[in-house]
Design a protein around this motif. Structure first.
Motif, PDB file in Angstrom:
ATOM      1  N   UNK A 115       0.905  -1.156   0.000  1.00  0.00           N
ATOM      2  CA  UNK A 115       0.000   0.000   0.000  1.00  0.00           C
ATOM      3  C   UNK A 115       0.939   1.200   0.000  1.00  0.00           C
ATOM      4  N   UNK A 116       0.478   2.318   0.481  1.00  0.00           N
ATOM      5  CA  UNK A 116       1.366   3.466   0.644  1.00  0.00           C
ATOM      6  C   UNK A 116       1.727   4.148  -0.656  1.00  0.00           C
ATOM      7  N   UNK A 117       2.641   5.096  -0.541  1.00  0.00           N
ATOM      8  CA  UNK A 117       3.004   5.927  -1.671  1.00  0.00           C
ATOM      9  C   UNK A 117       1.976   7.013  -1.908  1.00  0.00           C
ATOM     10  N   UNK A 118       1.322   7.482  -0.845  1.00  0.00           N
ATOM     11  CA  UNK A 118       0.236   8.459  -0.959  1.00  0.00           C
ATOM     12  C   UNK A 118       0.816   9.870  -1.120  1.00  0.00           C
ATOM     13  N   UNK A 119       1.440  10.078  -2.241  1.00  0.00           N
ATOM     14  CA  UNK A 119       2.272  11.262  -2.468  1.00  0.00           C
ATOM     15  C   UNK A 119       1.518  12.511  -2.899  1.00  0.00           C
ATOM     16  N   UNK A 120       0.197  12.426  -3.042  1.00  0.00           N
ATOM     17  CA  UNK A 120      -0.586  13.616  -3.395  1.00  0.00           C
ATOM     18  C   UNK A 120      -1.202  14.292  -2.170  1.00  0.00           C
ATOM     19  N   UNK A 121      -0.890  13.807  -0.988  1.00  0.00           N
ATOM     20  CA  UNK A 121      -1.385  14.446   0.234  1.00  0.00           C
ATOM     21  C   UNK A 121      -0.437  15.575   0.630  1.00  0.00           C
ATOM     22  N   UNK A 158       3.840   7.517 -12.259  1.00  0.00           N
ATOM     23  CA  UNK A 158       3.705   8.327 -13.469  1.00  0.00           C
ATOM     24  C   UNK A 158       3.207   9.742 -13.154  1.00  0.00           C
ATOM     25  N   UNK A 159       2.656   9.924 -11.940  1.00  0.00           N
ATOM     26  CA  UNK A 159       2.167  11.230 -11.516  1.00  0.00           C
ATOM     27  C   UNK A 159       3.161  11.874 -10.556  1.00  0.00           C
ATOM     28  N   UNK A 160       3.423  13.148 -10.734  1.00  0.00           N
ATOM     29  CA  UNK A 160       4.382  13.830  -9.879  1.00  0.00           C
ATOM     30  C   UNK A 160       3.999  13.718  -8.399  1.00  0.00           C
ATOM     31  N   UNK A 161       4.997  13.536  -7.555  1.00  0.00           N
ATOM     32  CA  UNK A 161       4.781  13.512  -6.110  1.00  0.00           C
ATOM     33  C   UNK A 161       4.622  14.920  -5.576  1.00  0.00           C
ATOM     34  N   UNK A 162       3.532  15.559  -5.958  1.00  0.00           N
ATOM     35  CA  UNK A 162       3.365  16.984  -5.651  1.00  0.00           C
ATOM     36  C   UNK A 162       3.204  17.270  -4.169  1.00  0.00           C
ATOM     37  N   UNK A 163       2.458  16.413  -3.450  1.00  0.00           N
ATOM     38  CA  UNK A 163       2.282  16.629  -2.023  1.00  0.00           C
ATOM     39  C   UNK A 163       3.590  16.504  -1.265  1.00  0.00           C
ATOM     40  N   UNK A 164       4.366  15.494  -1.598  1.00  0.00           N
ATOM     41  CA  UNK A 164       5.658  15.295  -0.942  1.00  0.00           C
ATOM     42  C   UNK A 164       6.582  16.472  -1.211  1.00  0.00           C
ATOM     43  N   UNK A 165       6.575  16.972  -2.434  1.00  0.00           N
ATOM     44  CA  UNK A 165       7.405  18.125  -2.783  1.00  0.00           C
ATOM     45  C   UNK A 165       7.019  19.343  -1.953  1.00  0.00           C
TER      46      UNK A 165
END
Length: 300
Positions: A115-121, A158-165
């Motif tokens: 699971x995980x990799x919730x990078x848009x938060x 494929x989608x930018x990790x915008x939340x993490x950034x």
């Protein structure tokens, strides 16, 4: 031993307006056990998550609204999920699993979250099927407890990790590297420490060459002591949202490149699964399973 967080008891609700299969979280570990890649001893169920760990990353107002189910309808729609206590609990368990994986990686070299990799938060809102940023929460946990000094986040969804950034925009101890589809979601990109936007229809050779170059440059300049790897398989040519043309074998070579680099440099690594939206469910399961197969081959 390869330690794997399994959060399947918290089944995802159907995303608003989408019909993609979400049962990969339950099917994948069963497939890995069936084929002998792992056994039940490799799996662990994450515990509950201390609220203070969430508040170290996410704004208190956002967490309060999320935990009390009082997010405004517009904010709920932005996440893509109907808000429920079960969903919030699941997000907490996923983040707890990634934290536990970080501790296991320090011990065994690698650990993985199914699971995980919730990078848009983001710090103050969720979007793109992500409510809490598990990678950011785990990275901050390592920093706060002096378990890492320089963290590299390799985000190959494929989608930018915008939340993490956004979360680590002013944190020099975390280097965010996102290689993603340039024309894909999100339309408005955040600024990672390193962003590599790929054109539509990028194939195996170009993808792997580009990744190898930037990994080598980043490792040489940064010298991290911990890595998080977001291993989304929505780069596949069969993916309904991806727009890239990477084969299943190319995706496997990508995983091998990242994991071999971490192994050779003796850097602990946590792998989170990320996205995958191929029409054929087998493509999703096989691509994700390859990540675990490669990990067992390289490390154990």
């Amino acid at each position: 031993m390869l330690k794997i967080a399994w959060c399947s008891q918290y089944v995802l609700p159907l995303p608003i307006g989408h019909r993609f299969p979400m049962s990969k979280y339950e099917i994948l570990p069963l497939q890995l056990i069936h084929e002998g890649t792992i056994n039940e001893g490799n799996l662990f169920t994450p515990s509950s998550l201390d609220e203070l760990l969430i508040l170290a990353v996410h704004h208190a107002t956002y967490w309060n609204q999320l935990s009390t189910l009082t997010l405004e309808p517009r904010a709920v729609r932005r996440t893509g999920f109907p808000l429920s206590q079960k969903l919030v609990d699941r997000e907490c368990v996923i983040a707890s699993g990634t934290i536990a994986c970080a501790d296991y990686a320090l011990q065994f070299g690698i650990a993985m979250n199914i699971a995980g990799g919730t990078h848009h938060a983001f710090t103050d809102h969720g979007e793109g099927f992500c409510l809490l940023n598990d990678i950011a929460i785990a990275a901050q946990y390592l920093l706060s407890n002096a378990k890492a000094k320089q963290i590299l986040i390799i985000d190959l969804d494929v989608h930018q990790g915008n939340g993490t950034a956004e979360i680590f925009k002013y944190e020099p101890r975390v280097f965010t590297f996102s290689m993603h589809g340039a024309n894909n979601y999100p339309l408005k990109k955040e600024s990672s420490d390193l962003d590599v936007g790929l054109p539509d229809h990028t194939s195996d050779a170009t993808y792997l060459h580009t990744l190898a170059f930037h990994l080598d440059q980043t490792m040489t300049a940064l010298k991290p002591d911990f890595i998080f790897f977001q291993s989304g398989v929505d780069i596949l040519d069969t993916d309904q949202l991806g727009r890239l043309k990477v084969s299943r074998e190319g995706c496997k070579k990508r995983d091998r490149m990242v994991l071999q680099m971490a192994r050779e440099n003796k850097i602990p690594i946590v792998v989170t699964m990320g996205g995958g939206y191929s029409k054929n469910f087998i493509d999703i399961i096989e691509a994700h399973a390859n990540t675990f197969r490669v990990a067992q081959e390289i490390y154990f």
